[in-house]
Design a protein around this motif. Structure first.
Motif, short mmCIF file in Angstrom:
data_model
loop_
_atom_site.label_atom_id
_atom_site.label_comp_id
_atom_site.label_asym_id
_atom_site.label_seq_id
_atom_site.Cartn_x
_atom_site.Cartn_y
_atom_site.Cartn_z
N GLN A 30 0.85 -1.19 0.00
CA GLN A 30 0.00 0.00 0.00
C GLN A 30 0.89 1.24 0.00
O GLN A 30 1.68 1.44 0.93
CB GLN A 30 -0.91 0.00 1.23
CG GLN A 30 -1.71 -1.28 1.39
CD GLN A 30 -2.57 -1.57 0.18
OE1 GLN A 30 -3.40 -0.76 -0.20
NE2 GLN A 30 -2.37 -2.73 -0.43
N GLU A 117 -6.04 -9.39 2.85
CA GLU A 117 -7.07 -8.62 3.55
C GLU A 117 -6.50 -7.73 4.65
O GLU A 117 -7.22 -6.89 5.19
CB GLU A 117 -8.12 -9.57 4.15
CG GLU A 117 -9.03 -10.19 3.12
CD GLU A 117 -9.88 -9.14 2.42
OE1 GLU A 117 -10.50 -8.30 3.12
OE2 GLU A 117 -9.92 -9.14 1.18
N ARG A 120 -6.93 -3.84 4.38
CA ARG A 120 -8.33 -3.46 4.59
C ARG A 120 -8.70 -3.54 6.06
O ARG A 120 -9.35 -2.65 6.60
CB ARG A 120 -9.26 -4.36 3.77
CG ARG A 120 -10.73 -3.95 3.87
CD ARG A 120 -11.68 -5.06 3.47
NE ARG A 120 -11.53 -6.27 4.26
CZ ARG A 120 -11.96 -6.44 5.51
NH1 ARG A 120 -12.54 -5.44 6.14
NH2 ARG A 120 -11.79 -7.58 6.13
N LEU A 121 -8.25 -4.59 6.72
CA LEU A 121 -8.52 -4.77 8.14
C LEU A 121 -7.89 -3.64 8.96
O LEU A 121 -8.53 -3.07 9.86
CB LEU A 121 -7.99 -6.13 8.60
CG LEU A 121 -8.24 -6.54 10.03
CD1 LEU A 121 -9.72 -6.51 10.37
CD2 LEU A 121 -7.67 -7.93 10.26
N ARG A 123 -7.12 -0.62 7.89
CA ARG A 123 -7.88 0.60 7.60
C ARG A 123 -9.20 0.63 8.36
O ARG A 123 -9.62 1.69 8.84
CB ARG A 123 -8.13 0.76 6.11
CG ARG A 123 -6.91 1.17 5.34
CD ARG A 123 -7.28 1.46 3.86
NE ARG A 123 -6.09 1.66 3.08
CZ ARG A 123 -5.52 0.71 2.32
NH1 ARG A 123 -6.06 -0.48 2.22
NH2 ARG A 123 -4.42 0.97 1.64
N SER A 124 -9.85 -0.50 8.48
CA SER A 124 -11.11 -0.59 9.21
C SER A 124 -10.91 -0.26 10.69
O SER A 124 -11.69 0.49 11.28
CB SER A 124 -11.71 -1.99 9.03
OG SER A 124 -12.85 -2.14 9.83
N SER A 127 -10.24 3.44 11.07
CA SER A 127 -11.44 4.27 10.89
C SER A 127 -12.30 4.32 12.16
O SER A 127 -13.07 5.25 12.34
CB SER A 127 -12.27 3.77 9.71
OG SER A 127 -12.90 2.55 10.01
#
Length: 131
Positions: A30, A117, A120-121, A123-124, A127
């Motif tokens: 990323q 994943e 994404r995890l 970032r979740s 957030s």
């Protein structure tokens, strides 16, 4: 929720070199992430002052200074006092999960996880943090 700053610098602490490489590879794909790894809680305490990470991913089971002890030391430091810490751990009981929460863990990522994943995890989790 709007965070005060974007997630950029991530420190991953684990005494297992293969896990360090797996996490570094998964997150370094990323472009917004700078990922630094280290192999002990002691090393993490030094790197925190240099890197000033936005997020720390921390193994629970490490020799000499385990994850909870490392978190306690981080919380005692000015630079690590408010840094979100997410434990990365396998096979935790409800009692162990509660111990991590009481110690100040932001969240726990269960092992095994899908490396694809992981960004994404992360970032979740980010957030949900009140910046």
């Amino acid at each position: 929720m709007v965070l005060a700053k974007p997630l950029s610098r991530i420190l991953y602490v684990d005494d297992d070199a293969s896990m360090c490489e797996l996490v570094r590879t998964a997150l370094a794909s990323q472009p917004e992430f700078t990922v630094v790894t280290c192999s002990s809680g002691f090393e993490a305490l030094i790197i925190v002052g240099q890197l000033r990470p936005d997020l720390i991913l921390l193994d629970v089971s490490m020799p000499r200074l385990d994850g909870v002890e490392t978190l306690e030391c981080l919380r005692a430091m000015e630079l690590g006092h408010h840094t979100p810490v997410v434990f990365v751990a396998a096979g935790l009981s409800q009692i162990e999960l509660r111990r991590l929460q009481v110690a100040g863990a932001t969240d726990v990522i269960p092992v095994p996880f899908d490396p694809v994943e992981l960004p994404r995890l992360i970032r979740s989790i980010w957030s949900r943090i009140d910046g």
